[in-house]
Structure formats: C-alpha cells, structure tokens
Design a protein around this motif. Structure first.
Motif, PDB file in Angstrom:
ATOM      1  N   UNK A  40     -37.285  37.914-111.771  1.00 32.13           N
ATOM      2  CA  UNK A  40     -37.336  39.220-112.421  1.00 32.13           C
ATOM      3  C   UNK A  40     -38.344  40.130-111.725  1.00 32.13           C
ATOM      4  N   UNK A  41     -39.469  39.564-111.314  1.00 35.90           N
ATOM      5  CA  UNK A  41     -40.470  40.344-110.586  1.00 35.90           C
ATOM      6  C   UNK A  41     -39.921  40.811-109.243  1.00 35.90           C
ATOM      7  N   UNK A  42     -39.226  39.919-108.528  1.00 38.54           N
ATOM      8  CA  UNK A  42     -38.638  40.303-107.246  1.00 38.54           C
ATOM      9  C   UNK A  42     -37.554  41.359-107.422  1.00 38.54           C
ATOM     10  N   UNK A  43     -36.778  41.240-108.479  1.00 34.44           N
ATOM     11  CA  UNK A  43     -35.755  42.239-108.757  1.00 34.44           C
ATOM     12  C   UNK A  43     -36.387  43.602-109.033  1.00 34.44           C
ATOM     13  N   UNK A  44     -37.448  43.627-109.834  1.00 30.21           N
ATOM     14  CA  UNK A  44     -38.127  44.895-110.140  1.00 30.21           C
ATOM     15  C   UNK A  44     -38.731  45.515-108.885  1.00 30.21           C
ATOM     16  N   UNK A  45     -39.326  44.700-108.017  1.00 28.61           N
ATOM     17  CA  UNK A  45     -39.910  45.228-106.782  1.00 28.61           C
ATOM     18  C   UNK A  45     -38.827  45.774-105.860  1.00 28.61           C
ATOM     19  N   UNK A  46     -37.701  45.089-105.779  1.00 29.21           N
ATOM     20  CA  UNK A  46     -36.607  45.562-104.934  1.00 29.21           C
ATOM     21  C   UNK A  46     -36.014  46.865-105.468  1.00 29.21           C
ATOM     22  N   UNK A  47     -35.834  46.934-106.767  1.00 26.68           N
ATOM     23  CA  UNK A  47     -35.322  48.167-107.369  1.00 26.68           C
ATOM     24  C   UNK A  47     -36.298  49.327-107.184  1.00 26.68           C
ATOM     25  N   UNK A  48     -37.593  49.047-107.297  1.00 27.99           N
ATOM     26  CA  UNK A  48     -38.593  50.097-107.097  1.00 27.99           C
ATOM     27  C   UNK A  48     -38.570  50.602-105.658  1.00 27.99           C
ATOM     28  N   UNK A  49     -38.418  49.692-104.692  1.00 26.12           N
ATOM     29  CA  UNK A  49     -38.346  50.115-103.292  1.00 26.12           C
ATOM     30  C   UNK A  49     -37.094  50.945-103.037  1.00 26.12           C
ATOM     31  N   UNK A  50     -35.966  50.547-103.622  1.00 28.19           N
ATOM     32  CA  UNK A  50     -34.734  51.309-103.447  1.00 28.19           C
ATOM     33  C   UNK A  50     -34.839  52.678-104.114  1.00 28.19           C
ATOM     34  N   UNK A  51     -35.447  52.722-105.274  1.00 29.13           N
ATOM     35  CA  UNK A  51     -35.622  53.990-105.977  1.00 29.13           C
ATOM     36  C   UNK A  51     -36.569  54.919-105.210  1.00 29.13           C
ATOM     37  N   UNK A  52     -37.635  54.362-104.672  1.00 28.51           N
ATOM     38  CA  UNK A  52     -38.551  55.170-103.861  1.00 28.51           C
ATOM     39  C   UNK A  52     -37.889  55.701-102.613  1.00 28.51           C
ATOM     40  N   UNK A  54     -34.741  56.361-102.332  1.00 31.70           N
ATOM     41  CA  UNK A  54     -33.733  57.348-102.714  1.00 31.70           C
ATOM     42  C   UNK A  54     -34.358  58.658-103.212  1.00 31.70           C
ATOM     43  N   UNK A  55     -35.396  58.561-104.014  1.00 29.35           N
ATOM     44  CA  UNK A  55     -35.973  59.755-104.638  1.00 29.35           C
ATOM     45  C   UNK A  55     -36.853  60.566-103.702  1.00 29.35           C
ATOM     46  N   UNK A  56     -37.673  59.888-102.923  1.00 27.96           N
ATOM     47  CA  UNK A  56     -38.647  60.591-102.099  1.00 27.96           C
ATOM     48  C   UNK A  56     -38.241  60.575-100.633  1.00 27.96           C
ATOM     49  N   UNK A  57     -37.032  60.968-100.371  1.00 30.10           N
ATOM     50  CA  UNK A  57     -36.530  60.985 -99.005  1.00 30.10           C
ATOM     51  C   UNK A  57     -37.226  62.060 -98.177  1.00 30.10           C
ATOM     52  N   UNK A  58     -37.601  63.168 -98.793  1.00 28.32           N
ATOM     53  CA  UNK A  58     -38.239  64.252 -98.055  1.00 28.32           C
ATOM     54  C   UNK A  58     -39.764  64.129 -98.024  1.00 28.32           C
ATOM     55  N   UNK A 100     -41.568  55.416 -97.894  1.00 33.41           N
ATOM     56  CA  UNK A 100     -41.901  55.608 -96.483  1.00 33.41           C
ATOM     57  C   UNK A 100     -40.830  55.033 -95.565  1.00 33.41           C
ATOM     58  N   UNK A 101     -40.075  54.041 -96.020  1.00 30.83           N
ATOM     59  CA  UNK A 101     -39.015  53.460 -95.188  1.00 30.83           C
ATOM     60  C   UNK A 101     -37.701  54.213 -95.327  1.00 30.83           C
ATOM     61  N   UNK A 102     -37.591  55.094 -96.313  1.00 31.74           N
ATOM     62  CA  UNK A 102     -36.365  55.839 -96.509  1.00 31.74           C
ATOM     63  C   UNK A 102     -36.008  56.713 -95.322  1.00 31.74           C
ATOM     64  N   UNK A 103     -36.996  57.231 -94.630  1.00 31.58           N
ATOM     65  CA  UNK A 103     -36.751  58.097 -93.477  1.00 31.58           C
ATOM     66  C   UNK A 103     -36.198  57.308 -92.309  1.00 31.58           C
ATOM     67  N   UNK A 104     -36.658  56.098 -92.156  1.00 31.99           N
ATOM     68  CA  UNK A 104     -36.166  55.267 -91.057  1.00 31.99           C
ATOM     69  C   UNK A 104     -34.686  54.952 -91.261  1.00 31.99           C
ATOM     70  N   UNK A 105     -34.315  54.573 -92.472  1.00 33.55           N
ATOM     71  CA  UNK A 105     -32.914  54.256 -92.726  1.00 33.55           C
ATOM     72  C   UNK A 105     -32.046  55.500 -92.628  1.00 33.55           C
TER      73      UNK A 105
END
Length: 114
Positions: A40-52, A54-58, A100-105
C-alpha cells in the motif's frame, strides 16, 4: 537497530530449498498484514509520483529537485516511531520526483520519430 542487523544476517544466511520456494502453506496473519502495508505504501508513492508528473508538468527547475531531496533527508532523520510523518515525507518526496521527471518523459514522447 539490532533487529535490522539480525534481519540482514537472516536474509543472507539462507538454507532454502526448492520445496521452500514452492510451498503453498498459508501465510501467517502478521506477515500478510506487513506485506499489505508495504505494498500500500509503494502504491501510494507510485501514485504520488505519477500525479506530480501529470500536474506539475510546467513547474520544472530546481525547486522540485531540492524539495524532493529535502523531503527524503527529513524522512531519513525522522524517528521510526513517527510512521505517519515518515509516510507523509515519502509521499511528498515521490510527488516532487514525479514533478521533476515529468519533463524528461514529455521530452522523450515529443521526439519526432520518423
């Protein structure tokens, strides 16, 4: 700390056989609860990274990298008994890493492929 040292010693001192790996014996309840919390902790961390991502692309730059490093350092120095505080720092750090990784992808997906 002694528990961690003993756990590492037991991990590397294995006398497991193939039958131990193929065992279909039921998992004890305390182990099942621990596994559920970890996943559950790993799932929450993965979702938080994906949300970050997606939301803060700029919102690129040093802010997200510095904030994620500070969050992970704070996570490291927080006592193990502050479970909720440690979980919060992990989620915030994963969110900022995703931002911070959203720009690379985005860069790799927008490459003109011929």
């Amino acid at each position: 700390m002694n528990f961690l040292v003993n756990a590492v010693k037991l991990y590397f001192n294995r006398n497991w056989t193939r039958q131990d790996m193929m065992s279909s014996a039921p998992i004890p309840q305390h182990a099942r609860t621990s596994f559920q919390k970890v996943f559950l902790t790993l799932l929450c961390a993965t979702l938080a990274a994906a949300l970050g991502s997606h939301l803060f692309r700029e919102e690129e730059g040093q802010f997200t990298v510095i904030y994620s490093l500070a969050s992970f350092l704070w996570l490291h120095f927080t006592s193990p008994w502050g479970v909720w505080r440690r979980l919060l720092f992990l989620i915030v750090g994963a969110f900022c890493i995703g931002a911070s990784a959203g720009h690379i992808t985005e860069y790799f997906f927008e490459i003109n492929q011929r």
